[in-house]
Design an enzyme around this catalytic site. Structure first.
Site, mmCIF file in Angstrom:
data_model
loop_
_atom_site.group_PDB
_atom_site.id
_atom_site.type_symbol
_atom_site.label_atom_id
_atom_site.label_comp_id
_atom_site.label_asym_id
_atom_site.label_seq_id
_atom_site.Cartn_x
_atom_site.Cartn_y
_atom_site.Cartn_z
ATOM 1 N N ASP A 13 0.746 -1.439 -0.102
ATOM 2 C CA ASP A 13 -0.032 0.067 -0.228
ATOM 3 C C ASP A 13 0.883 1.316 -0.017
ATOM 4 O O ASP A 13 0.504 2.302 0.598
ATOM 5 C CB ASP A 13 -1.019 -0.057 1.136
ATOM 6 C CG ASP A 13 -2.015 -1.262 1.397
ATOM 7 O OD1 ASP A 13 -2.111 -1.799 0.222
ATOM 8 O OD2 ASP A 13 -2.039 -1.786 2.517
ATOM 9 N N LYS A 16 1.751 2.066 -5.332
ATOM 10 C CA LYS A 16 2.128 1.403 -6.317
ATOM 11 C C LYS A 16 1.306 1.959 -7.521
ATOM 12 O O LYS A 16 1.881 2.177 -8.564
ATOM 13 C CB LYS A 16 2.487 0.054 -6.301
ATOM 14 C CG LYS A 16 3.588 -0.301 -5.204
ATOM 15 C CD LYS A 16 3.585 -1.902 -5.038
ATOM 16 C CE LYS A 16 2.268 -2.416 -4.298
ATOM 17 N NZ LYS A 16 1.992 -2.204 -2.743
ATOM 18 N N GLY A 40 -4.493 -4.495 -3.802
ATOM 19 C CA GLY A 40 -5.404 -3.155 -3.812
ATOM 20 C C GLY A 40 -4.665 -2.169 -4.338
ATOM 21 O O GLY A 40 -4.317 -1.530 -3.582
ATOM 22 N N HIS A 41 -4.783 -1.729 -5.945
ATOM 23 C CA HIS A 41 -4.117 -0.792 -6.354
ATOM 24 C C HIS A 41 -5.007 0.478 -6.621
ATOM 25 O O HIS A 41 -5.587 0.154 -7.495
ATOM 26 C CB HIS A 41 -3.094 -1.289 -7.326
ATOM 27 C CG HIS A 41 -1.976 -2.166 -7.107
ATOM 28 N ND1 HIS A 41 -1.251 -2.766 -7.932
ATOM 29 C CD2 HIS A 41 -1.899 -2.892 -5.734
ATOM 30 C CE1 HIS A 41 -0.393 -3.474 -7.120
ATOM 31 N NE2 HIS A 41 -0.794 -3.557 -5.665
ATOM 32 N N GLN A 221 1.873 -6.047 -3.281
ATOM 33 C CA GLN A 221 2.489 -6.252 -1.668
ATOM 34 C C GLN A 221 3.669 -5.390 -1.665
ATOM 35 O O GLN A 221 3.822 -4.342 -2.394
ATOM 36 C CB GLN A 221 2.795 -7.689 -1.127
ATOM 37 C CG GLN A 221 1.495 -8.432 -1.190
ATOM 38 C CD GLN A 221 0.865 -8.832 -2.494
ATOM 39 O OE1 GLN A 221 1.506 -9.639 -3.319
ATOM 40 N NE2 GLN A 221 -0.731 -8.738 -2.579
ATOM 41 N N GLY A 412 -0.096 13.591 -3.231
ATOM 42 C CA GLY A 412 -1.503 13.468 -3.163
ATOM 43 C C GLY A 412 -1.810 12.227 -4.227
ATOM 44 O O GLY A 412 -1.050 11.922 -4.962
HETATM 45 P P1 GDP Z 1 -0.728 0.305 -3.576
HETATM 46 O O1 GDP Z 1 -1.357 -0.959 -2.921
HETATM 47 O O2 GDP Z 1 0.712 0.496 -3.261
HETATM 48 O O3 GDP Z 1 -1.387 0.495 -5.121
HETATM 49 O O4 GDP Z 1 -1.584 1.340 -2.481
HETATM 50 P P2 GDP Z 1 -3.010 1.545 -2.313
HETATM 51 O O5 GDP Z 1 -3.679 2.013 -3.377
HETATM 52 O O6 GDP Z 1 -3.392 0.502 -1.490
HETATM 53 O O7 GDP Z 1 -2.910 2.673 -1.245
HETATM 54 C C1 GDP Z 1 -2.314 3.978 -1.438
HETATM 55 C C2 GDP Z 1 -3.327 4.886 -1.164
HETATM 56 O O8 GDP Z 1 -2.876 6.204 -0.953
HETATM 57 C C3 GDP Z 1 -4.563 5.222 -2.148
HETATM 58 O O9 GDP Z 1 -5.708 5.362 -1.620
HETATM 59 C C4 GDP Z 1 -4.115 6.353 -3.154
HETATM 60 O O10 GDP Z 1 -5.040 7.024 -3.660
HETATM 61 C C5 GDP Z 1 -3.328 7.100 -2.038
HETATM 62 N N1 GDP Z 1 -2.123 7.922 -2.467
HETATM 63 C C6 GDP Z 1 -1.139 7.393 -3.345
HETATM 64 N N2 GDP Z 1 -0.200 8.637 -3.267
HETATM 65 C C7 GDP Z 1 -0.481 9.314 -2.394
HETATM 66 C C8 GDP Z 1 0.196 10.665 -1.759
HETATM 67 O O11 GDP Z 1 1.442 10.984 -2.392
HETATM 68 N N3 GDP Z 1 -0.609 11.160 -0.980
HETATM 69 C C9 GDP Z 1 -1.812 10.877 -0.595
HETATM 70 N N4 GDP Z 1 -2.388 11.708 0.384
HETATM 71 N N5 GDP Z 1 -2.384 9.681 -0.961
HETATM 72 C C10 GDP Z 1 -1.714 8.960 -1.895
HETATM 73 P P1 IMO Z 2 -0.838 -4.305 -2.163
HETATM 74 O O1 IMO Z 2 -0.595 -4.890 -3.473
HETATM 75 C C1 IMO Z 2 -0.930 -4.692 2.062
HETATM 76 C C2 IMO Z 2 -0.895 -8.735 3.709
HETATM 77 C C3 IMO Z 2 -2.291 -9.302 4.483
HETATM 78 C C4 IMO Z 2 -1.719 -10.313 5.397
HETATM 79 C C5 IMO Z 2 -0.456 -10.931 4.573
HETATM 80 C C6 IMO Z 2 -0.971 -12.295 3.760
HETATM 81 O O2 IMO Z 2 -2.320 -3.679 -2.300
HETATM 82 O O3 IMO Z 2 0.019 -3.452 -1.553
HETATM 83 P P2 IMO Z 2 -2.426 -12.961 1.964
HETATM 84 O O4 IMO Z 2 -3.875 -12.841 1.792
HETATM 85 O O5 IMO Z 2 -1.347 -12.302 1.047
HETATM 86 O O6 IMO Z 2 -2.212 -14.422 2.195
HETATM 87 O O7 IMO Z 2 -2.284 -12.183 3.320
HETATM 88 O O8 IMO Z 2 -0.089 -10.213 3.534
HETATM 89 N N1 IMO Z 2 -1.055 -8.191 2.292
HETATM 90 C C7 IMO Z 2 -0.941 -7.098 2.181
HETATM 91 N N2 IMO Z 2 -0.849 -5.927 2.725
HETATM 92 N N3 IMO Z 2 -1.123 -4.543 0.723
HETATM 93 C C8 IMO Z 2 -1.188 -5.623 -0.090
HETATM 94 O O9 IMO Z 2 -1.238 -5.522 -1.256
HETATM 95 C C9 IMO Z 2 -1.287 -7.004 0.553
HETATM 96 N N4 IMO Z 2 -1.500 -8.225 0.093
HETATM 97 C C10 IMO Z 2 -1.455 -9.009 1.171
HETATM 98 O O10 IMO Z 2 -3.034 -8.257 5.131
HETATM 99 O O11 IMO Z 2 -1.050 -9.755 6.260
HETATM 100 MG MG MG Z 3 -2.941 -1.840 -1.814
#
Ligand code: GDP
Ligand code: IMO
Ligand code: MG
Length: 421
Positions: A13, A16, A40-41, A221, A412
């Site tokens: 998270d 990416k 979850g991207h 991840q 952001g």
């Molecule tokens: P990922 O799994 O690495 O793709 O990241 P996620 O989407 O799960 O979580 C990142 C969250 O932060 C999302 O809600 C993005 O919209 C948000 N986000 C990404 N870059 C920034 C940033 O620079 N600032 C803020 N405030 N939010 C961001």
């Molecule tokens: P993105 O790509 C954050 C965590 C789960 C748990 C562990 C194992 O959005 O960054 P699993 O279901 O993979 O067997 O769970 O890994 N986990 C993540 N945490 N971002 C993710 O993906 C994750 N995918 C799995 O919360 O701790």
């Molecule tokens: Mg994510």
């Protein structure tokens, strides 16, 4: 050497999805190489917000080929749902292919995931998507793969055999059994929709490499969730570091040029497992609130803490990160002081190496260095020279501690809230 890899460097998270979307402005192909719909991207374009789980984050750029590589575990029903959801919002999503060697996730994997968690001495806090059990089947060599989606009879026979094997396990555990024929009908329906996308994607990628096309691999991840190198057993079941792109997409190491490491300006983690810099106070609450730290896949509140240079340096070292991308710098805007963990103290001994044992990680006393905050809103900053001095100092310290240069800064969620360092 036209292949670049982008990985998360913490516990996932890091942002990416946003960065992949930004970088695909001048890329020909985006390839996912590991994980599944545990990811979850989030991608924000204008006022629209999309959360992708299996579909590569290049899907919003017409002309960018998106590839789901052999290293993934793919829930066919979830993939069809995701594609239909994106298409319903006016995105063509027609430039996609799925590896004939990707492993498939079925209902019994999800049930086994839940059962494992229920019976565990210490649960992992998985996403419940069947990721671990599907990778187990890959390694025990009973997995069902992308190529099987194109042959309904073979798919049916394999599904019936595997589902029956799982039903025995469920019966022994006193758990609910799978209605095999009902589930198979759903699988066959999804298979018919996905079969046209199935390809030997290693050749697609090799051809693109030969033609000098620009390829970006999208990690899921983060490095600290890597099954070999992360906080085992509190990890996911795949290789999340950059090396995973070679095996998980069929890309030779000699084709790789740059490794982007995405790093949040602080740290978060979802699920169980050690987290040395975790905060349980008002600072942690402020990070969660300002950063909107709730899981994009499961909606769970993310655990929040300070930037951990020991963990991040280790992760960047493993992935060979040469271009750092710092995200969510704006989330730190309101802090008077910001702590940076520069070393660990375990049983009174100081170290800057990331330990293997969870028991040691749980004993860590972080050694903090305090840095002054900037107390200025950064969300409208559009270039590095507009950053307040304290923000620049903070970034410089991050880069110094990790030992890699910062290439991109994000302030952001939107595309336009991104600039070169
Ligand atoms: P990922 O799994 O690495 O793709 O990241 P996620 O989407 O799960 O979580 C990142 C969250 O932060 C999302 O809600 C993005 O919209 C948000 N986000 C990404 N870059 C920034 C940033 O620079 N600032 C803020 N405030 N939010 C961001
Ligand atoms: P993105 O790509 C954050 C965590 C789960 C748990 C562990 C194992 O959005 O960054 P699993 O279901 O993979 O067997 O769970 O890994 N986990 C993540 N945490 N971002 C993710 O993906 C994750 N995918 C799995 O919360 O701790
Ligand atoms: Mg994510």
């Amino acid at each position: 050497m036209p292949v670049d890899i982008l990985v998360g460097t913490q516990w996932g998270d890091e942002g990416k999805g946003k960065l992949i979307d930004v970088l695909t402005g001048d890329v020909d192909m985006v390839v996912r190489f590991q994980g599944g719909n545990n990811a979850g991207h989030t991608v924000e374009i204008g006022s629209e917000r999309y959360v992708l789980h299996l579909v590569p984050s290049g899907i919003f750029r017409p002309g960018v080929r998106c590839v789901i590589g052999n290293g993934l575990v793919v829930d066919p029903i979830a993939l069809v749902e995701e594609l239909e959801g994106i298409r319903a919002r006016g995105i063509a999503a027609d430039n996609l292919e799925l590896s004939d060697r990707a492993q498939l996730i079925f209902i019994y994997h999800k049930r086994a995931d839940a059962l494992n968690e229920k019976g565990a001495v210490r649960k992992i806090g998985t996403t419940g998507r069947g990721i671990g059990p599907a990778y187990c089947d890959k390694m025990r060599r009973s997995g069902i793969r992308g190529c099987d989606l194109c042959k309904p009879e073979i798919l049916s026979a394999k599904f019936r055999a595997e589902a029956a094997r799982y039903n025995k396990i469920f019966a022994e555990a006193g758990a609910e059994l799978i209605d095999i024929e009902k589930e198979l009908a759903l699988v066959l329906e999804a298979a018919a929709k996905l079969a046209p996308l199935v390809r030997n994607t290693a050749y697609t990628i090799a051809q693109a490499v030969k033609e000098g096309k620009k390829i970006l691999c999208e990690g899921a991840q983060g490095g600290l969730l890597d099954v070999d190198h992360g906080t085992y057993p509190f990890v996911t079941s795949s290789n999340t570091i950059s090396g995973g792109a070679c095996t998980g997409a069929g890309i030779p190491p000699t084709a790789v040029r740059n490794v982007y490491g995405v790093i949040k300006a602080y740290t978060t983690r979802v699920g169980e497992g050690p987290f040395p810099t975790e905060l349980f106070d008002a600072d942690g609450e402020l990070l969660r609130a300002r950063g909107r730290e709730f899981g994009a896949t499961t909606g769970r509140p993310r655990r929040c803490g300070w930037f951990d240079a020991v963990a991040s340096r280790y992760s960047c070292m493993l992935s060979g990160v040469n271009k750092l991308v710092v995200t969510k710098l704006d989330v730190l805007d309101e802090f008077d002081e910001i702590a940076v963990c520069t070393a660990y103290e375990i049983d009174g001994v100081r170290t800057t190496e990331f330990p293997a044992a969870v028991e040691d990680l749980e004993k860590v006393k972080p050694v903090y260095e305090m840095m002054p905050g900037w107390k200025t809103a950064l969300d409208a900053v559009t270039s590095a020279d507009q950053l307040p001095e304290n923000a620049r100092k903070y970034l410089a310290r991050m880069a110094e501690l990790i030992g890699a240069d910062i290439e991109i800064i994000s302030v952001g969620p939107r595309r336009d809230q991104t600039f070169k360092a």
